[in-house]
Design a protein around this motif. Structure first.
Motif, mmCIF file in Angstrom:
data_model
loop_
_atom_site.group_PDB
_atom_site.id
_atom_site.type_symbol
_atom_site.label_atom_id
_atom_site.label_comp_id
_atom_site.label_asym_id
_atom_site.label_seq_id
_atom_site.Cartn_x
_atom_site.Cartn_y
_atom_site.Cartn_z
ATOM 1 N N GLY A 136 -7.100 -10.741 -7.775
ATOM 2 C CA GLY A 136 -6.908 -9.649 -6.837
ATOM 3 C C GLY A 136 -7.860 -9.639 -5.665
ATOM 4 O O GLY A 136 -7.690 -8.862 -4.730
ATOM 5 N N LYS A 145 -11.323 -8.311 -13.277
ATOM 6 C CA LYS A 145 -10.893 -8.432 -14.662
ATOM 7 C C LYS A 145 -10.583 -9.890 -14.954
ATOM 8 O O LYS A 145 -10.474 -10.707 -14.073
ATOM 9 C CB LYS A 145 -9.631 -7.589 -14.912
ATOM 10 C CG LYS A 145 -9.857 -6.088 -14.765
ATOM 11 C CD LYS A 145 -8.576 -5.338 -15.077
ATOM 12 C CE LYS A 145 -8.759 -3.840 -14.930
ATOM 13 N NZ LYS A 145 -7.508 -3.104 -15.222
ATOM 14 N N THR A 202 -1.914 -7.481 -14.557
ATOM 15 C CA THR A 202 -1.341 -6.214 -14.127
ATOM 16 C C THR A 202 -1.281 -6.221 -12.622
ATOM 17 O O THR A 202 -1.823 -7.092 -11.962
ATOM 18 C CB THR A 202 -2.189 -5.020 -14.599
ATOM 19 O OG1 THR A 202 -3.524 -5.176 -14.077
ATOM 20 C CG2 THR A 202 -2.239 -4.907 -16.104
ATOM 21 N N HIS A 203 -0.638 -5.207 -12.046
ATOM 22 C CA HIS A 203 -0.611 -4.996 -10.597
ATOM 23 C C HIS A 203 -0.084 -6.235 -9.857
ATOM 24 O O HIS A 203 -0.834 -6.954 -9.221
ATOM 25 C CB HIS A 203 -2.005 -4.654 -10.061
ATOM 26 C CG HIS A 203 -2.591 -3.447 -10.718
ATOM 27 N ND1 HIS A 203 -1.965 -2.229 -10.743
ATOM 28 C CD2 HIS A 203 -3.760 -3.275 -11.363
ATOM 29 C CE1 HIS A 203 -2.729 -1.349 -11.376
ATOM 30 N NE2 HIS A 203 -3.796 -1.961 -11.769
ATOM 31 N N SER A 250 -8.208 -5.063 -7.822
ATOM 32 C CA SER A 250 -8.434 -4.131 -8.912
ATOM 33 C C SER A 250 -9.175 -2.903 -8.415
ATOM 34 O O SER A 250 -10.104 -2.988 -7.615
ATOM 35 C CB SER A 250 -9.249 -4.817 -10.024
ATOM 36 O OG SER A 250 -9.662 -3.875 -10.983
ATOM 37 N N GLU A 251 -8.774 -1.743 -8.912
ATOM 38 C CA GLU A 251 -9.454 -0.508 -8.539
ATOM 39 C C GLU A 251 -10.703 -0.279 -9.378
ATOM 40 O O GLU A 251 -11.509 0.588 -9.084
ATOM 41 C CB GLU A 251 -8.500 0.674 -8.703
ATOM 42 C CG GLU A 251 -7.291 0.598 -7.778
ATOM 43 C CD GLU A 251 -6.323 1.734 -7.996
ATOM 44 O OE1 GLU A 251 -6.588 2.558 -8.899
ATOM 45 O OE2 GLU A 251 -5.328 1.808 -7.266
ATOM 46 N N THR A 252 -10.860 -1.038 -10.449
ATOM 47 C CA THR A 252 -11.994 -0.827 -11.353
ATOM 48 C C THR A 252 -12.895 -2.039 -11.447
ATOM 49 O O THR A 252 -13.703 -2.151 -12.346
ATOM 50 C CB THR A 252 -11.472 -0.480 -12.754
ATOM 51 O OG1 THR A 252 -10.624 -1.541 -13.215
ATOM 52 C CG2 THR A 252 -10.692 0.813 -12.730
#
Length: 222
Positions: free
Chosen positions: A91, A212, A218-219, A207-209
């Motif tokens: 990401g 990873k 995901t996303h 990633s918003e967090t």
């Protein structure tokens, strides 16, 4: 990244590409990110970067890399990855000037070059090399673009990091068994033959967090 992790990534990507079709998840992103899977179009010759389990009959004898006019061919998908010495978190936007690897999704081999001569034009051979996404330092390419990050609409060049030659197509066509496919090679001089654009694919969102692991996808966006 270990070989087993890369294998899981490539397996997941193949499954994802077979089912996402034209669906979109979330808002559109305008740049190419690490972990994305894309087709790359040579804008001069209108062919997509392609590979398959067919080896060169001369030169290195490694897996051949070509350009194809067919849009739908699944053998034209490449995964954007970091190098063995520098990670590329899923990401994260790919920066202009960043070194990356492009891993062929269906065979797990990396876009590669060296000083072997290409079979048709006698330029520098480009091949696909390695196993399960792991090869050597000759798999690394520098993304050359005009801004700070690789925008999806940008015309970009890929410079082979070790030899400084540019990924190119000049129009030479193969005969059997890959009739009509164009030779892909590397050239030391920059020209209109060396510009590429990201086309169809699955683009990983930032990633918003925080970063990873690749193994929990995901996303995504098609």
């Amino acid at each position: 990244m270990g070989k087993h992790v890369v294998s899981l990534v490539l397996l997941w990507v193949s499954l994802l590409l077979s089912c996402v079709c034209s669906f979109s998840f979330g808002s559109e992103i305008n740049f190419v990110t690490c972990g994305s899977v894309v087709k790359l179009l040579n804008v001069k010759h209108n062919v997509r970067l392609h590979s398959h389990d067919v080896r060169y009959g001369s030169g290195s004898g490694q897996q051949s890399v070509t350009g194809v006019t067919t849009v739908e061919d699944s053998n034209s998908y490449w995964s954007v990855r970091g190098t063995s010495g520098a990670g590329c978190h899923r990401g994260t936007p790919v920066r202009c000037g960043q070194n990356i690897r492009l891993t062929h999704v269906n065979t797990g081999r990396n876009l590669h070059s060296h000083y072997f001569t290409s079979p048709l034009s006698s330029n520098q051979e480009v091949s696909a090399f390695g196993e399960d996404g792991e090869g050597d330092h000759l798999d690394e390419w520098t993304v050359l673009c005009g801004g700070s990050v690789w925008q999806r609409d940008d015309l970009v060049r890929f410079q082979h990091t070790a030899t400084e030659a540019l990924l190119s197509v000049t129009g030479e066509q193969y005969g059997r068994p890959i009739h009509g496919q164009r030779e892909v090679h590397a050239m030391t001089s920059s020209s209109q033959h060396s510009y590429w654009k990201a086309m169809e694919g699955v683009f990983m969102k930032p990633s918003e967090t925080g970063p990873k692991d690749f193994s929990s996808p995901t996303h995504t966006e098609f």
